[in-house]
Scaffold this active site. Structure first.
Site, PDB file in Angstrom:
ATOM      1  N   HIS A  72       0.901  -1.279  -0.009  1.00 42.72           N
ATOM      2  CA  HIS A  72      -0.138   0.115  -0.010  1.00 42.72           C
ATOM      3  C   HIS A  72       0.763   1.237   0.093  1.00 42.72           C
ATOM      4  O   HIS A  72       0.725   2.142  -0.741  1.00 42.72           O
ATOM      5  CB  HIS A  72      -0.742   0.076   1.251  1.00 42.72           C
ATOM      6  CG  HIS A  72      -1.738  -1.235   1.500  1.00 42.72           C
ATOM      7  ND1 HIS A  72      -2.917  -1.388   0.655  1.00 42.72           N
ATOM      8  CD2 HIS A  72      -1.826  -2.149   2.336  1.00 42.72           C
ATOM      9  CE1 HIS A  72      -3.490  -2.372   1.019  1.00 42.72           C
ATOM     10  NE2 HIS A  72      -2.911  -2.915   2.055  1.00 42.72           N
TER      11      HIS A  72
HETATM   12  C1  BDR Z   1      -3.085   1.148   4.968  1.00 46.55           C
HETATM   13  O1  BDR Z   1      -3.543   0.219   6.471  1.00 46.55           O
HETATM   14  C2  BDR Z   1      -2.181   0.303   7.138  1.00 46.55           C
HETATM   15  O2  BDR Z   1      -2.340  -0.890   7.734  1.00 46.55           O
HETATM   16  C3  BDR Z   1      -1.072   0.128   6.103  1.00 46.55           C
HETATM   17  O3  BDR Z   1       0.156   0.714   6.732  1.00 46.55           O
HETATM   18  C4  BDR Z   1      -1.738   1.045   4.966  1.00 46.55           C
HETATM   19  O4  BDR Z   1      -1.165   2.442   5.213  1.00 46.55           O
HETATM   20  C5  BDR Z   1      -4.028   0.033   4.132  1.00 46.55           C
HETATM   21  O5  BDR Z   1      -5.303   0.024   4.248  1.00 46.55           O
END
Ligand code: BDR
Ligand code: CA
Length: 314
Positions: free
Chosen positions: A242
């Protein structure tokens, strides 16, 4: 196309395995001048996200970059429980040194306001990898400083995809929906990188093996981080990368397909909290809706392989 000269950059983050990968990528790239790292509670509590930021900087030998502790809780709700998938230490148990220096005593939001007021307007970008509490506080408390941000590139939300914490809700916006609404409605230049894109950027076993074999410590550290982040169900691909997508967009926007959408954030109390709706009355936001996934992985590997050959492993 990479930027002509390094952009002054602030990273606002809750490391987090994928945050850690994005931070190391930014540190390895000559196209970012990182002025400071701001931390926020999210994947895990604030003390741990702050310590992890310091540990990553110590690993990279970048004790010159200050860490500023930000919001320990959302604007007006109780914060989330730590996410198991990031492990007890928030970074998958990967071996990193202790921070080389303490976090600064100034609050992250105050520091960011001072920093923005001290630099030419429009020259500082904020890469937001966690809940948007710090940025919302800046908008609410220091609007004049906030208006000087060049652009915010934020990982968050889901547009046409299902959510990862609720049917339509993504973690970063769900963790502090009121903050997300403030930032989306602020009128500041905002590029949103939602799950629609990040789910298309996943490492394969071959990709990780190649990184692990690199003589560059940044590359082999990222291999270890991704290794701790594989999909348990299939074990063939990593979970979505992500947060590195934020850095990838900053470096190579041509890898992404962007549309301007008018968006509203659901601030209700249900599991729809943080969900985004396309609404003619909503605020215009640049949203990434497509990505060249293999091009993105290629660029990630290229940045990490260009990084320094020295780092400190604790
Ligand atoms: C986001 O949520 C967190 O767990 C990750 O670091 C990312 O920023 C993804 O939904
Ligand atoms: Ca994050």
């Amino acid at each position: 196309m990479t930027p002509a000269k390094p952009r002054l950059t602030v990273i606002d983050t809750d490391p987090g395995i994928d945050d850690a990968i994005g931070i190391l990528m930014a540190l390895a790239s000559p196209d970012f001048t990182i002025a400071g790292i701001m931390t926020v509670a999210g994947n895990i509590g604030l003390e741990t996200t702050t310590r992890n930021a310091g540990r990553l900087l110590a690993f990279a030998g970048r004790g010159d970059i200050p860490v500023f502790q930000g919001a320990a809780a959302p604007l007006s709700r109780v914060g989330p429980e730590p996410l198991n998938l990031h492990g007890e230490d928030g970074i998958g148990g990967v071996a990193l040194p202790d921070p080389a220096r303490l976090p600064e005593s100034q609050h992250a939001v105050e520091w960011l306001a001072d920093f923005l007021l001290g630099e030419p307007a429009g020259t500082v970008d904020v890469l937001a990898l966690g809940p948007l509490t710090n940025l919302a506080r800046l908008v609410l408390e220091q609007p004049e400083a906030a208006r000087r941000i060049g652009r915010i590139i934020a990982m968050g939300g889901a547009i046409h995809e299902h959510g990862n914490v609720g049917p339509c809700s993504e973690f970063n916006l769900w963790a502090d929906p009121e903050a997300a609404a403030v930032v989306v409605e602020s009128g500041l230049p905002l590029v949103l990188i939602p799950l629609d894109v990040t789910r298309r950027v996943r490492a394969t076993r071959d990709f990780v093996e190649t990184l692990a074999a690199s003589e560059k410590p940044m590359a082999s550290m990222v291999a270890s981080l991704i290794e701790s982040y594989f999909e348990a169900a299939t074990n063939r691909e990593s979970r979505p990368l992500h947060d590195p997508c934020v850095m990838l967009y900053a470096l190579a926007p041509e890898l992404f397909r962007i549309e301007e959408l008018r968006l509203c954030v659901d601030t209700g109390g249900s599991d729809a909290a943080g969900a985004l709706a396309i609404d003619p009355e909503g605020s215009p936001v640049q949203v990434a809706l497509g990505v060249d996934g293999s091009g993105a992985l290629h660029l990630l590997a290229r940045c990490l392989s260009a990084g320094s050959t020295s780092a400190s492993i604790g």
